[in-house]
Design an enzyme around this catalytic site. Structure first.
Site, mmCIF file in Angstrom:
data_model
loop_
_atom_site.group_PDB
_atom_site.id
_atom_site.type_symbol
_atom_site.label_atom_id
_atom_site.label_comp_id
_atom_site.label_asym_id
_atom_site.label_seq_id
_atom_site.Cartn_x
_atom_site.Cartn_y
_atom_site.Cartn_z
ATOM 1 N N LYS A 83 15.895 -21.667 71.445
ATOM 2 C CA LYS A 83 14.777 -20.500 71.611
ATOM 3 C C LYS A 83 13.462 -21.346 70.813
ATOM 4 C CE LYS A 83 16.714 -17.157 73.471
ATOM 5 N NZ LYS A 83 16.414 -17.056 75.227
ATOM 6 N N ASP B 286 26.714 -18.422 66.777
ATOM 7 C CA ASP B 286 25.338 -18.309 67.668
ATOM 8 C C ASP B 286 24.076 -17.619 67.366
ATOM 9 O OD1 ASP B 286 23.855 -18.736 69.735
ATOM 10 O OD2 ASP B 286 25.326 -18.358 71.102
ATOM 11 N N TYR C 1 27.178 -13.286 74.138
ATOM 12 C CA TYR C 1 26.428 -14.395 74.988
ATOM 13 C C TYR C 1 26.046 -15.265 74.158
ATOM 14 C CZ TYR C 1 24.540 -16.450 78.715
ATOM 15 O OH TYR C 1 23.791 -17.696 79.731
#
Length: 424
Positions: free
Chosen positions: A264, A235, A143
């Site tokens: 995050k 990522d 993702y």
């Protein structure tokens, strides 16, 4: 367990927001999500006063838990009291940039943005601009945010958008391959090597169950991208500053990617994203280079303060020892429970990440297809509700990861393990 207020709030939300939510995964809870009123260390308290042990932690950003240490809170409040934002540079964004560059060896320069999606979108654009090529290789089930270049289904020969609104012509520049499948990557480079700008991968598939790389897989990606003049993008929106501590997952695997995306934890619970890497590549971003990237809220001073204070506190207070030790205890306890009660299931995770995956054969998944073939409906429709009834809040489906924070305790771990015993 009373949920009248959450039900009423969701009823109101359905009238003014699509699906009653502002992010699709929040609606995965059936028949409706509970609404959180506040957090307390490793717990959340909902609108009806129900208290849950929280292993979702905002889907990853809350390394320190819900109650921020006094020094972290003070740093955030100071920046907020000085004014919301200015549209000019501030010292605090330089401070956070220097911290990241100092601790992540592959990052020589960094650009802060506003979300993980914005970071990965910018990484794809930068890779294409730097190499002059069009195609991106991604892992099936990886993702990389809500962006056109990676919202794809299928395989290298039959790729299609995974969302309405994404033109097929966009998807045709993306090559999905199974995670851990070196032959599929080789085949992609044999056919399209001259037009592959980058391979973009999560170091660990962390948004599709938890899937670890096979030994040597990332070394292989490093070698083949070097061989063909393509970039390797890690990522680390999820794994960054969680797996491998301050060096991130790339230090755990001893790999030096060309570009890394962050999100995050790097914002300490506030909206953030970042793109870092080799100076010669990052300098292709505007205004020093031809690849356009900009954002009104990029480098927001309150977010920068939250990120810097969080990471400095983690560095000085053995935060990683605490969360990783609890992670080890959770995984060890879950492994014993699964062996006794559900030997067909597997326990996955590393450091402060964990998940029980409802596999059918007791074999740890090696790619997204293995996770997809697990008992995902049982996890969401039966198991999740049983855990909630025991006041344990797990991620909303089989695919989202679960996280340990500095606010969690050994008592939280023991209570959670007892809940698993009853629910499995």
């Amino acid at each position: 367990m009373n949920d009248d207020n959450s039900r009423a709030l969701y009823d109101r939300a359905l009238s003014v927001m699509p699906g009653g939510v502002n992010s699709a995964v929040r609606a995965a809870i059936e028949p409706y999500p509970f609404f959180v009123q506040k957090g307390d260390r490793g717990h959340v308290i909902d609108a009806d006063g129900n208290r849950y042990i929280d292993w979702v932690m905002g889907l990853g950003p809350l390394l320190l838990g819900h109650n921020l240490p006094e020094s972290v809170q003070a740093g955030i409040q100071q920046k907020a009291s000085e004014g919301p934002m200015y549209g000019t540079p501030t010292e605090i964004e330089v401070d956070l940039a220097e911290f990241v560059v100092r601790h992540v060896p592959s990052v020589e320069k960094i650009r802060f943005v506003n979300s993980g999606t914005e970071a990965t979108t910018s990484a794809v654009r930068l890779a294409r601009g730097y190499t002059g090529r069009n195609k991106i290789v991604v892992n099936q089930g990886g993702y990389h945010g809500a962006q056109e270049s990676t919202l794809v289904d299928g395989d290298a020969e039959n790729v299609a958008p995974s969302s309405a609104g994404v033109p097929q012509s966009f998807a045709e520049h993306t090559i999905p391959v199974p995670f851990n499948d070196e032959d599929a990557v080789r085949e992609a480079f044999e056919k399209h090597g001259d037009d592959i700008a980058a391979v973009m991968t999560e170091p660990i598939l962390a948004n599709y169950g938890i899937v670890d790389p096979d030994d040597g897989y990332h070394d292989f990606l490093r070698e083949i991208t070097d061989e063909h003049g393509s970039l390797l993008i890690f990522d680390e929106v999820i794994t960054g500053f969680r797996v491998g501590g301050l060096g991130c997952a790339q230090s755990e695997f001893d790999i030096t990617p060309d570009l890394t995306t962050f999100g995050k934890i790097i914002g300490g619970g506030f909206p953030v994203g970042a793109l870092g890497g080799r100076a010669e590549i990052i300098e292709q971003l505007a205004p020093s280079g031809p690849v356009f990237q900009a954002g009104t809220f990029s480098g927001h001073p309150v977010t920068m303060a939250a990120g810097l204070e969080t990471l400095q506190f983690a560095a000085a207070n053995n935060v990683y020892d605490h969360v990783n030790t609890l992670g080890d205890q959770l995984r060890a306890g879950l492994t014993d429970i699964v062996a006794e009660q559900a030997p067909e299931y597997t326990v996955a995770g590393t450091d402060s990440m964990f998940k029980v995956i409802f596999t059918r054969d007791g074999e740890a998944p090696s790619n997204a297809a293995d996770v997809k073939n697990a008992e995902t409906d049982r996890w969401r429709r039966v198991f999740w509700g049983q855990m909630k009834a025991q006041e344990v809040f797990l991620s909303q489906n089989q695919f989202e990861c679960q996280f340990v924070s500095y606010g969690h305790t050994e008592a939280d771990v023991e209570e959670t393990l007892e809940a698993y015993k009853h629910a499995l």
